[in-house]
Design an enzyme around this catalytic site. Structure first.
Site, mmCIF file in Angstrom:
data_model
loop_
_atom_site.group_PDB
_atom_site.id
_atom_site.type_symbol
_atom_site.label_atom_id
_atom_site.label_comp_id
_atom_site.label_asym_id
_atom_site.label_seq_id
_atom_site.Cartn_x
_atom_site.Cartn_y
_atom_site.Cartn_z
ATOM 1 N N GLY A 16 0.833 -1.206 0.000
ATOM 2 C CA GLY A 16 0.000 0.000 0.000
ATOM 3 C C GLY A 16 0.865 1.253 0.000
ATOM 4 O O GLY A 16 1.942 1.266 0.588
ATOM 5 N N VAL A 29 18.333 7.496 -2.780
ATOM 6 C CA VAL A 29 19.054 7.837 -4.021
ATOM 7 C C VAL A 29 20.205 8.798 -3.713
ATOM 8 O O VAL A 29 21.349 8.573 -4.118
ATOM 9 C CB VAL A 29 18.082 8.451 -5.067
ATOM 10 C CG1 VAL A 29 18.851 8.987 -6.272
ATOM 11 C CG2 VAL A 29 17.057 7.410 -5.508
ATOM 12 N N ARG A 30 19.920 9.833 -2.959
ATOM 13 C CA ARG A 30 20.963 10.846 -2.732
ATOM 14 C C ARG A 30 22.093 10.326 -1.847
ATOM 15 O O ARG A 30 23.254 10.672 -2.056
ATOM 16 C CB ARG A 30 20.329 12.114 -2.156
ATOM 17 C CG ARG A 30 19.394 12.752 -3.187
ATOM 18 C CD ARG A 30 19.455 14.245 -3.213
ATOM 19 N NE ARG A 30 18.823 14.737 -4.432
ATOM 20 C CZ ARG A 30 18.097 15.837 -4.504
ATOM 21 N NH1 ARG A 30 17.908 16.587 -3.422
ATOM 22 N NH2 ARG A 30 17.585 16.221 -5.657
ATOM 23 N N ARG A 77 1.011 -4.697 -5.577
ATOM 24 C CA ARG A 77 1.135 -6.005 -4.933
ATOM 25 C C ARG A 77 1.433 -6.983 -6.075
ATOM 26 O O ARG A 77 0.824 -6.896 -7.133
ATOM 27 C CB ARG A 77 -0.154 -6.357 -4.197
ATOM 28 C CG ARG A 77 -0.520 -5.248 -3.185
ATOM 29 C CD ARG A 77 -1.621 -5.642 -2.237
ATOM 30 N NE ARG A 77 -2.201 -4.459 -1.616
ATOM 31 C CZ ARG A 77 -1.772 -3.904 -0.483
ATOM 32 N NH1 ARG A 77 -0.758 -4.413 0.152
ATOM 33 N NH2 ARG A 77 -2.365 -2.829 0.006
ATOM 34 N N ASP A 108 4.783 -5.029 6.122
ATOM 35 C CA ASP A 108 5.310 -6.342 6.535
ATOM 36 C C ASP A 108 5.283 -7.377 5.409
ATOM 37 O O ASP A 108 6.182 -8.211 5.312
ATOM 38 C CB ASP A 108 4.599 -6.856 7.794
ATOM 39 C CG ASP A 108 3.104 -7.012 7.595
ATOM 40 O OD1 ASP A 108 2.560 -6.386 6.674
ATOM 41 O OD2 ASP A 108 2.474 -7.753 8.369
ATOM 42 N N THR A 131 4.190 2.464 5.827
ATOM 43 C CA THR A 131 2.786 2.032 5.873
ATOM 44 C C THR A 131 2.007 2.947 6.810
ATOM 45 O O THR A 131 2.501 3.293 7.890
ATOM 46 C CB THR A 131 2.647 0.557 6.325
ATOM 47 O OG1 THR A 131 1.269 0.307 6.661
ATOM 48 C CG2 THR A 131 3.489 0.218 7.540
ATOM 49 N N ASP A 133 -0.434 2.102 8.433
ATOM 50 C CA ASP A 133 -1.076 1.313 9.496
ATOM 51 C C ASP A 133 -0.277 1.262 10.800
ATOM 52 O O ASP A 133 -0.831 0.918 11.838
ATOM 53 C CB ASP A 133 -1.317 -0.121 9.022
ATOM 54 C CG ASP A 133 -2.092 -0.175 7.716
ATOM 55 O OD1 ASP A 133 -2.832 0.775 7.446
ATOM 56 O OD2 ASP A 133 -1.946 -1.164 6.971
ATOM 57 N N ASP A 135 1.794 -0.940 11.802
ATOM 58 C CA ASP A 135 1.591 -2.270 12.385
ATOM 59 C C ASP A 135 2.863 -3.108 12.371
ATOM 60 O O ASP A 135 2.809 -4.332 12.288
ATOM 61 C CB ASP A 135 0.471 -3.004 11.631
ATOM 62 C CG ASP A 135 0.759 -3.132 10.150
ATOM 63 O OD1 ASP A 135 1.732 -2.517 9.672
ATOM 64 O OD2 ASP A 135 0.008 -3.845 9.460
ATOM 65 N N ARG A 177 -6.142 -1.400 8.325
ATOM 66 C CA ARG A 177 -6.236 -2.863 8.129
ATOM 67 C C ARG A 177 -6.501 -3.537 9.471
ATOM 68 O O ARG A 177 -7.445 -3.152 10.142
ATOM 69 C CB ARG A 177 -4.996 -3.390 7.422
ATOM 70 C CG ARG A 177 -4.889 -2.808 6.011
ATOM 71 C CD ARG A 177 -3.749 -3.345 5.241
ATOM 72 N NE ARG A 177 -4.102 -4.581 4.561
ATOM 73 C CZ ARG A 177 -3.267 -5.253 3.770
ATOM 74 N NH1 ARG A 177 -2.042 -4.825 3.615
ATOM 75 N NH2 ARG A 177 -3.662 -6.332 3.171
ATOM 76 N N GLU A 193 -16.058 9.865 21.694
ATOM 77 C CA GLU A 193 -16.661 9.264 22.884
ATOM 78 C C GLU A 193 -16.363 7.772 22.967
ATOM 79 O O GLU A 193 -16.270 7.205 24.042
ATOM 80 C CB GLU A 193 -18.180 9.496 22.893
ATOM 81 C CG GLU A 193 -18.610 10.862 23.425
ATOM 82 C CD GLU A 193 -18.365 12.014 22.456
ATOM 83 O OE1 GLU A 193 -18.019 11.763 21.288
ATOM 84 O OE2 GLU A 193 -18.516 13.182 22.872
HETATM 85 P P1 ATP Z 1 0.679 -2.658 3.523
HETATM 86 O O1 ATP Z 1 1.017 -2.829 4.972
HETATM 87 O O2 ATP Z 1 0.519 -1.259 3.140
HETATM 88 O O3 ATP Z 1 -0.433 -3.532 3.067
HETATM 89 P P2 ATP Z 1 2.534 -4.628 2.605
HETATM 90 O O4 ATP Z 1 3.952 -4.517 2.203
HETATM 91 O O5 ATP Z 1 2.252 -5.393 3.857
HETATM 92 O O6 ATP Z 1 1.957 -3.151 2.682
HETATM 93 P P3 ATP Z 1 1.456 -6.763 0.981
HETATM 94 O O7 ATP Z 1 0.443 -6.736 -0.093
HETATM 95 O O8 ATP Z 1 1.206 -7.643 2.149
HETATM 96 O O9 ATP Z 1 1.701 -5.255 1.399
HETATM 97 O O10 ATP Z 1 2.860 -7.241 0.348
HETATM 98 C C1 ATP Z 1 3.416 -6.592 -0.786
HETATM 99 C C2 ATP Z 1 4.037 -7.572 -1.726
HETATM 100 O O11 ATP Z 1 5.119 -8.273 -1.073
HETATM 101 C C3 ATP Z 1 3.125 -8.687 -2.200
HETATM 102 O O12 ATP Z 1 2.281 -8.286 -3.244
HETATM 103 C C4 ATP Z 1 4.131 -9.731 -2.661
HETATM 104 O O13 ATP Z 1 4.608 -9.432 -3.952
HETATM 105 C C5 ATP Z 1 5.262 -9.552 -1.656
HETATM 106 N N1 ATP Z 1 5.116 -10.606 -0.638
HETATM 107 C C6 ATP Z 1 4.301 -10.638 0.427
HETATM 108 N N2 ATP Z 1 4.393 -11.804 1.093
HETATM 109 C C7 ATP Z 1 5.295 -12.558 0.429
HETATM 110 C C8 ATP Z 1 5.823 -13.876 0.578
HETATM 111 N N3 ATP Z 1 5.456 -14.674 1.574
HETATM 112 N N4 ATP Z 1 6.716 -14.299 -0.323
HETATM 113 C C9 ATP Z 1 7.123 -13.532 -1.355
HETATM 114 N N5 ATP Z 1 6.649 -12.275 -1.553
HETATM 115 C C10 ATP Z 1 5.757 -11.797 -0.699
#
Ligand code: ATP
Length: 328
Positions: A16, A29-30, A77, A108, A131, A133, A135, A177, A193
């Site tokens: 996300g 990058v920098r 994703r 994560d 993120t 979230d 989390d 989430r 509240e």
């Molecule tokens: P957010 O917290 O904003 O949702 P996120 O990084 O947790 O972000 P995910 O959709 O869970 O978002 O993961 C992003 C991408 O990481 C996935 O689309 C996938 O390509 C890769 N990924 C996640 N889990 C695995 C896994 N077990 N093995 C390989 N790639 C993974």
């Protein structure tokens, strides 16, 4: 720890989007350029690695982006990266450019991907928590959370005005989430509240009893902030439940939605993104590999990716107590 010199690195944003990701890209990058590295950008998360959408970046590629929301690298994703075959193609695309280090900005799930990738292939990865979230364990901050929560506060303040004018009860659903941080922080900051979060059980009957009592006094101005991942099922379900119990009350449900992901990052998000981006490259240089860079008690903390992926932040008892006392 690897002793191989990392001098060609790739940076990507995954999962996300979160405001402040651009500031982190800029810092990576920098800093890389500063240390004489070749830096490459990857489009659309792990998809870009697999589809060979990888391009050189220089200092000026990241000019005038620190204040912009979203991510100039785009994010996605990637289902293909979940498969070993997809990761192999991704590796070959990096290898043919001589890329020997990676920085992944995401949540994560993205770290899980980075962890598996770094175990399978000889490319060290550094994770930067991006993120809204918040989390992820191992950091007091994640990039985007501060901006998102401030957006939520601004919106809820406005809702409070109209709720007050009409003596209405508002149920406001915020993002997060399966984590309740946006709800907790925005709820406390707007004097809600009730705050419903997945991390703690809500006494729904107690809440209804208090609302019934307020209704009797014709004082039903009430703001209930609900995390989208609350066990009750989010704002709409909570609103329907209250309507059922209090059929005469004037109740509105407002889902804040994607507004919380957008906008110019707050000063805090720009600062932590800059700091984390800088330290991510320092980690690649110093051999502190396959870690997530975090900030704990204003100091850098490096958590191995396998730990960063498993752990979840816990909401402290102190906050939960403050919510109870101040919202009564
Ligand atoms: P957010 O917290 O904003 O949702 P996120 O990084 O947790 O972000 P995910 O959709 O869970 O978002 O993961 C992003 C991408 O990481 C996935 O689309 C996938 O390509 C890769 N990924 C996640 N889990 C695995 C896994 N077990 N093995 C390989 N790639 C993974």
């Amino acid at each position: 720890m690897s002793t191989k010199k990392v001098n060609r690195i790739a940076v990507l944003t995954s999962g996300g989007d979160a405001p402040g990701m651009n500031a982190a890209i800029r810092a990576v990058v920098r800093t890389g350029v500063h240390y004489g590295m070749e830096v490459f950008g990857v489009s659309r998360g792990y998809n870009g690695m697999i589809e060979d959408d990888i391009f050189p970046m220089e200092s000026k590629s990241v000019g005038n982006i620190i204040q912009r929301g979203g991510t100039i690298l785009k994010t996605a994703r990637s289902a293909a990266f979940l498969e070993p075959a997809g990761r192999k193609i991704a590796y070959e695309n990096l290898k043919k450019r001589g890329i020997n280090g990676m920085v992944v900005i995401g949540g994560d799930g993205s770290f899980k991907g980075a962890q598996i990738f770094s175990h399978e292939f000889d490319i060290p990865c550094i994770g930067i928590p991006g993120t809204i979230d918040k989390d992820i364990a191992g950091s007091d901050f994640t990039i985007g959370f501060d901006t998102a929560v401030n957006t939520a506060v601004e919106a809820i303040d406005k809702i409070r005005d109209t709720a007050d004018a009409h003596d209405r009860l508002f149920v406001v659903e915020v993002m997060g989430r399966d984590a309740g941080y946006i709800a907790l922080h925005s709820g406390i900051a707007t004097g809600a509240e009730n705050i419903l979060i997945p991390e703690s059980k809500t006494d729904m009957e107690g809440m209804i009893a208090s609302l019934t009592e307020k209704e009797k006094r014709k004082k039903l101005v009430n703001l209930i902030v609900v995390a989208e991942g609350d066990e009750f099922g989010g704002g709409t379900q909570v609103g329907n439940f209250i309507k059922e119990k209090l059929p005469n009350a004037d109740i509105r449900v407002c889902i804040l939605g994607h507004i919380q992901r957008g906008g110019s990052p707050s000063c805090l998000d720009r600062l932590i993104a800059s700091r984390m981006g800088y330290h991510a490259v320092e980690c690649l240089i110093s051999g502190t590999h396959n870690v997530m860079v975090g900030i704990v008690d204003n100091k850098m903390k490096y958590t191995p990716l396998d730990k960063a992926v498993k752990a979840k932040q816990k909401i402290s008892e102190e906050w939960l107590k403050i919510v109870k006392i101040l919202a009564s």
